[in-house]
Design a protein around this motif. Structure first.
Motif, PDB file in Angstrom:
ATOM      1  N   PHE A 132       0.954  -1.062   0.126  1.00  0.00           N
ATOM      2  CA  PHE A 132       0.026  -0.002   0.059  1.00  0.00           C
ATOM      3  C   PHE A 132       0.800   1.162  -0.066  1.00  0.00           C
ATOM      4  O   PHE A 132       2.024   1.523   0.814  1.00  0.00           O
ATOM      5  CB  PHE A 132      -0.900   0.009   1.102  1.00  0.00           C
ATOM      6  CG  PHE A 132      -2.168   0.735   1.075  1.00  0.00           C
ATOM      7  CD1 PHE A 132      -3.270   0.250   0.247  1.00  0.00           C
ATOM      8  CD2 PHE A 132      -2.478   1.709   2.080  1.00  0.00           C
ATOM      9  CE1 PHE A 132      -4.322   1.118   0.009  1.00  0.00           C
ATOM     10  CE2 PHE A 132      -3.696   2.495   1.771  1.00  0.00           C
ATOM     11  CZ  PHE A 132      -4.513   2.221   1.026  1.00  0.00           C
ATOM     12  N   HIS A 133       0.465   2.157  -0.949  1.00  0.00           N
ATOM     13  CA  HIS A 133       1.306   3.335  -0.927  1.00  0.00           C
ATOM     14  C   HIS A 133       0.435   4.657  -1.172  1.00  0.00           C
ATOM     15  O   HIS A 133      -0.777   4.479  -1.053  1.00  0.00           O
ATOM     16  CB  HIS A 133       2.364   3.370  -2.220  1.00  0.00           C
ATOM     17  CG  HIS A 133       3.262   2.220  -2.457  1.00  0.00           C
ATOM     18  ND1 HIS A 133       4.721   2.439  -1.837  1.00  0.00           N
ATOM     19  CD2 HIS A 133       3.127   1.108  -2.746  1.00  0.00           C
ATOM     20  CE1 HIS A 133       5.205   1.360  -2.030  1.00  0.00           C
ATOM     21  NE2 HIS A 133       4.312   0.254  -2.362  1.00  0.00           N
ATOM     22  N   ASP A 134       1.084   5.843  -0.887  1.00  0.00           N
ATOM     23  CA  ASP A 134       0.461   7.008  -1.180  1.00  0.00           C
ATOM     24  C   ASP A 134      -0.806   7.176  -2.325  1.00  0.00           C
ATOM     25  O   ASP A 134      -1.998   7.448  -1.872  1.00  0.00           O
ATOM     26  CB  ASP A 134       1.082   8.169  -1.286  1.00  0.00           C
ATOM     27  CG  ASP A 134       1.964   8.326  -0.264  1.00  0.00           C
ATOM     28  OD1 ASP A 134       1.867   7.908   0.938  1.00  0.00           O
ATOM     29  OD2 ASP A 134       2.882   9.579  -0.355  1.00  0.00           O
ATOM     30  N   ARG A 135      -0.443   6.703  -3.451  1.00  0.00           N
ATOM     31  CA  ARG A 135      -1.458   6.807  -4.663  1.00  0.00           C
ATOM     32  C   ARG A 135      -2.697   5.913  -4.206  1.00  0.00           C
ATOM     33  O   ARG A 135      -3.580   6.261  -4.817  1.00  0.00           O
ATOM     34  CB  ARG A 135      -0.757   6.455  -5.612  1.00  0.00           C
ATOM     35  CG  ARG A 135      -0.231   4.819  -6.006  1.00  0.00           C
ATOM     36  CD  ARG A 135       0.408   4.599  -7.211  1.00  0.00           C
ATOM     37  NE  ARG A 135       0.838   3.268  -7.466  1.00  0.00           N
ATOM     38  CZ  ARG A 135       1.925   2.563  -7.014  1.00  0.00           C
ATOM     39  NH1 ARG A 135       2.774   3.386  -6.294  1.00  0.00           N
ATOM     40  NH2 ARG A 135       2.237   1.319  -7.179  1.00  0.00           N
ATOM     41  N   HIS A 136      -2.415   4.723  -3.502  1.00  0.00           N
ATOM     42  CA  HIS A 136      -3.631   3.985  -3.197  1.00  0.00           C
ATOM     43  C   HIS A 136      -4.552   4.666  -2.081  1.00  0.00           C
ATOM     44  O   HIS A 136      -5.830   4.701  -2.256  1.00  0.00           O
ATOM     45  CB  HIS A 136      -3.196   2.469  -2.777  1.00  0.00           C
ATOM     46  CG  HIS A 136      -2.398   1.847  -3.725  1.00  0.00           C
ATOM     47  ND1 HIS A 136      -0.975   1.394  -3.041  1.00  0.00           N
ATOM     48  CD2 HIS A 136      -2.327   1.288  -4.885  1.00  0.00           C
ATOM     49  CE1 HIS A 136      -0.453   0.885  -4.265  1.00  0.00           C
ATOM     50  NE2 HIS A 136      -1.133   0.827  -5.197  1.00  0.00           N
ATOM     51  N   LEU A 137      -3.931   5.127  -1.291  1.00  0.00           N
ATOM     52  CA  LEU A 137      -4.522   5.841   0.077  1.00  0.00           C
ATOM     53  C   LEU A 137      -5.335   7.044  -0.727  1.00  0.00           C
ATOM     54  O   LEU A 137      -6.678   7.335  -0.426  1.00  0.00           O
ATOM     55  CB  LEU A 137      -3.525   6.436   0.784  1.00  0.00           C
ATOM     56  CG  LEU A 137      -4.490   6.998   2.078  1.00  0.00           C
ATOM     57  CD1 LEU A 137      -5.208   5.938   2.986  1.00  0.00           C
ATOM     58  CD2 LEU A 137      -3.397   7.525   3.010  1.00  0.00           C
ATOM     59  N   VAL A 138      -4.822   7.655  -1.489  1.00  0.00           N
ATOM     60  CA  VAL A 138      -5.459   9.059  -2.164  1.00  0.00           C
ATOM     61  C   VAL A 138      -6.342   8.650  -3.081  1.00  0.00           C
ATOM     62  O   VAL A 138      -7.603   9.326  -3.075  1.00  0.00           O
ATOM     63  CB  VAL A 138      -4.340   9.791  -2.877  1.00  0.00           C
ATOM     64  CG1 VAL A 138      -4.962  11.084  -3.732  1.00  0.00           C
ATOM     65  CG2 VAL A 138      -3.409  10.460  -1.883  1.00  0.00           C
ATOM     66  N   TYR A 139      -6.293   7.548  -3.811  1.00  0.00           N
ATOM     67  CA  TYR A 139      -7.348   7.169  -4.839  1.00  0.00           C
ATOM     68  C   TYR A 139      -8.551   6.714  -3.872  1.00  0.00           C
ATOM     69  O   TYR A 139      -9.847   7.129  -4.281  1.00  0.00           O
ATOM     70  CB  TYR A 139      -6.873   5.904  -5.639  1.00  0.00           C
ATOM     71  CG  TYR A 139      -7.716   5.401  -6.633  1.00  0.00           C
ATOM     72  CD1 TYR A 139      -7.950   5.989  -7.910  1.00  0.00           C
ATOM     73  CD2 TYR A 139      -8.773   4.276  -6.189  1.00  0.00           C
ATOM     74  CE1 TYR A 139      -8.805   5.306  -8.701  1.00  0.00           C
ATOM     75  CE2 TYR A 139      -9.911   3.999  -7.181  1.00  0.00           C
ATOM     76  CZ  TYR A 139      -9.839   4.357  -8.290  1.00  0.00           C
ATOM     77  OH  TYR A 139     -10.754   3.879  -9.276  1.00  0.00           O
ATOM     78  N   ILE A 140      -8.379   6.098  -2.816  1.00  0.00           N
ATOM     79  CA  ILE A 140      -9.755   5.408  -1.891  1.00  0.00           C
ATOM     80  C   ILE A 140     -10.203   6.873  -1.537  1.00  0.00           C
ATOM     81  O   ILE A 140     -11.394   7.037  -1.326  1.00  0.00           O
ATOM     82  CB  ILE A 140      -9.250   4.694  -1.031  1.00  0.00           C
ATOM     83  CG1 ILE A 140      -8.751   3.308  -1.638  1.00  0.00           C
ATOM     84  CG2 ILE A 140     -10.126   4.479   0.246  1.00  0.00           C
ATOM     85  CD1 ILE A 140      -8.129   2.303  -0.584  1.00  0.00           C
ATOM     86  N   ALA A 141      -9.301   7.928  -0.893  1.00  0.00           N
ATOM     87  CA  ALA A 141     -10.058   8.744  -0.348  1.00  0.00           C
ATOM     88  C   ALA A 141     -10.740   9.782  -1.080  1.00  0.00           C
ATOM     89  O   ALA A 141     -12.059  10.436  -0.706  1.00  0.00           O
ATOM     90  CB  ALA A 141      -8.875   9.732   0.270  1.00  0.00           C
ATOM     91  N   GLU A 142     -10.333   9.943  -2.364  1.00  0.00           N
ATOM     92  CA  GLU A 142     -10.867  10.895  -3.240  1.00  0.00           C
ATOM     93  C   GLU A 142     -12.212  10.168  -3.825  1.00  0.00           C
ATOM     94  O   GLU A 142     -13.286  11.024  -4.229  1.00  0.00           O
ATOM     95  CB  GLU A 142     -10.367  11.378  -4.588  1.00  0.00           C
ATOM     96  CG  GLU A 142      -9.028  12.249  -4.356  1.00  0.00           C
ATOM     97  CD  GLU A 142      -8.010  12.270  -5.291  1.00  0.00           C
ATOM     98  OE1 GLU A 142      -8.220  11.496  -6.570  1.00  0.00           O
ATOM     99  OE2 GLU A 142      -7.307  13.191  -5.433  1.00  0.00           O
ATOM    100  N   ARG A 143     -12.507   8.969  -3.817  1.00  0.00           N
ATOM    101  CA  ARG A 143     -13.732   8.268  -4.177  1.00  0.00           C
ATOM    102  C   ARG A 143     -14.632   7.932  -3.141  1.00  0.00           C
ATOM    103  O   ARG A 143     -15.735   7.437  -3.310  1.00  0.00           O
ATOM    104  CB  ARG A 143     -13.221   7.167  -5.148  1.00  0.00           C
ATOM    105  CG  ARG A 143     -12.848   7.680  -6.260  1.00  0.00           C
ATOM    106  CD  ARG A 143     -11.874   6.617  -6.982  1.00  0.00           C
ATOM    107  NE  ARG A 143     -11.468   7.135  -8.236  1.00  0.00           N
ATOM    108  CZ  ARG A 143     -10.647   7.998  -8.375  1.00  0.00           C
ATOM    109  NH1 ARG A 143      -9.739   8.523  -7.393  1.00  0.00           N
ATOM    110  NH2 ARG A 143     -10.060   8.311  -9.813  1.00  0.00           N
ATOM    111  N   CYS A 144     -14.000   7.951  -1.746  1.00  0.00           N
ATOM    112  CA  CYS A 144     -14.785   7.623  -0.611  1.00  0.00           C
ATOM    113  C   CYS A 144     -14.705   8.723   0.302  1.00  0.00           C
ATOM    114  O   CYS A 144     -14.200   8.500   1.684  1.00  0.00           O
ATOM    115  CB  CYS A 144     -14.432   6.265   0.020  1.00  0.00           C
ATOM    116  SG  CYS A 144     -14.476   4.895  -1.232  1.00  0.00           S
TER     117      CYS A 144
END
Length: 220
Positions: free
Chosen positions: A40-52
């Motif tokens: 798990f990296h920054d891009r995964h966390l941000v992707y989830i945050a922006e869509r949830c």
């Protein structure tokens, strides 16, 4: 990333074609539990945050590759966050991660920090930034006597501290005890008193001064 995209698209509103559109917005998701084994990296966390953006509960047992910058971008989407579990951390990024949680998650009532080191610096960090907390759980943490004292003496608002499978360390950085108990506090006028949940009928609530020493004596 392919796995995360696929899972989130499973909750996407709209037609079947929308599920292949990276800009599609998922249905209202309020809690997510990320597998600890995921890289798990920054891009995964941000992707989830922006869509949830409506998340209120997230489990992140895979924080070693998350930076302060990535946490900052994600936390801006999660103003409704109520509960978190996160760690172990990369200690280089820990101060900013805690700061970003405090700045953006004003309604955060419960957090569990895994493999955390409660020294005086990290104790100050929690007290200064996570002011809305009502429950702090430290799991498999290393806790110094002075770090615990700093937390108890600086924290004035009511809170329950749960030490779970954690190790208290002495001045030589050696494991001294492995406590598993709840510490609670009450406000009496201008004074804050602390007690142990399992000794509530046996131990009178005490001020923060010396309470850390009481814990050591009880569990040796």
């Amino acid at each position: 990333m392919t796995l995360i995209v696929g899972l989130l698209h499973a909750f996407t509103f709209g037609s079947e074609n929308d599920s292949h559109n990276s800009a599609a917005r998922p249905a209202s998701i309020t809690d997510i539990n990320i597998c600890a084994a995921l890289p798990f990296h920054d891009r995964h966390l941000v992707y989830i945050a922006e869509r949830c953006p409506e998340l209120t509960d997230i489990q992140l047992p895979c924080m070693k590759n998350i930076t302060g910058k990535g946490m900052s971008r994600a936390m801006r989407c999660w103003s409704c966050m109520d509960r978190m579990m996160c760690g172990p951390f990369n200690n280089l990024h820990l101060p900013r991660i805690i700061q970003e949680i405090g700045v953006n998650c004003k309604n955060l009532h419960s957090i569990q920090l895994n493999n955390f080191e409660l020294q005086w610096q990290s104790a100050e960090l929690i007290v200064q930034n996570l002011k809305s907390l009502k429950m702090l759980t430290l799991y498999r943490a290393k806790i110094s006597n002075y770090g615990l004292f700093i937390f108890l003496s600086r924290r004035k608002k009511p809170i329950t501290l749960h030490l779970y499978s954690s190790s208290c360390i002495d001045d030589k950085d050696e494991d001294a005890v492995k406590p598993d108990f709840m510490i609670w506090n009450v406000q009496e006028g201008r004074r804050t008193r602390w007690g142990l949940e399992i000794y509530r009928d046996m131990l009178e609530p005490k001020t923060s001064k010396g309470f850390a020493d009481v814990i050591w004596k009880l569990h040796k």
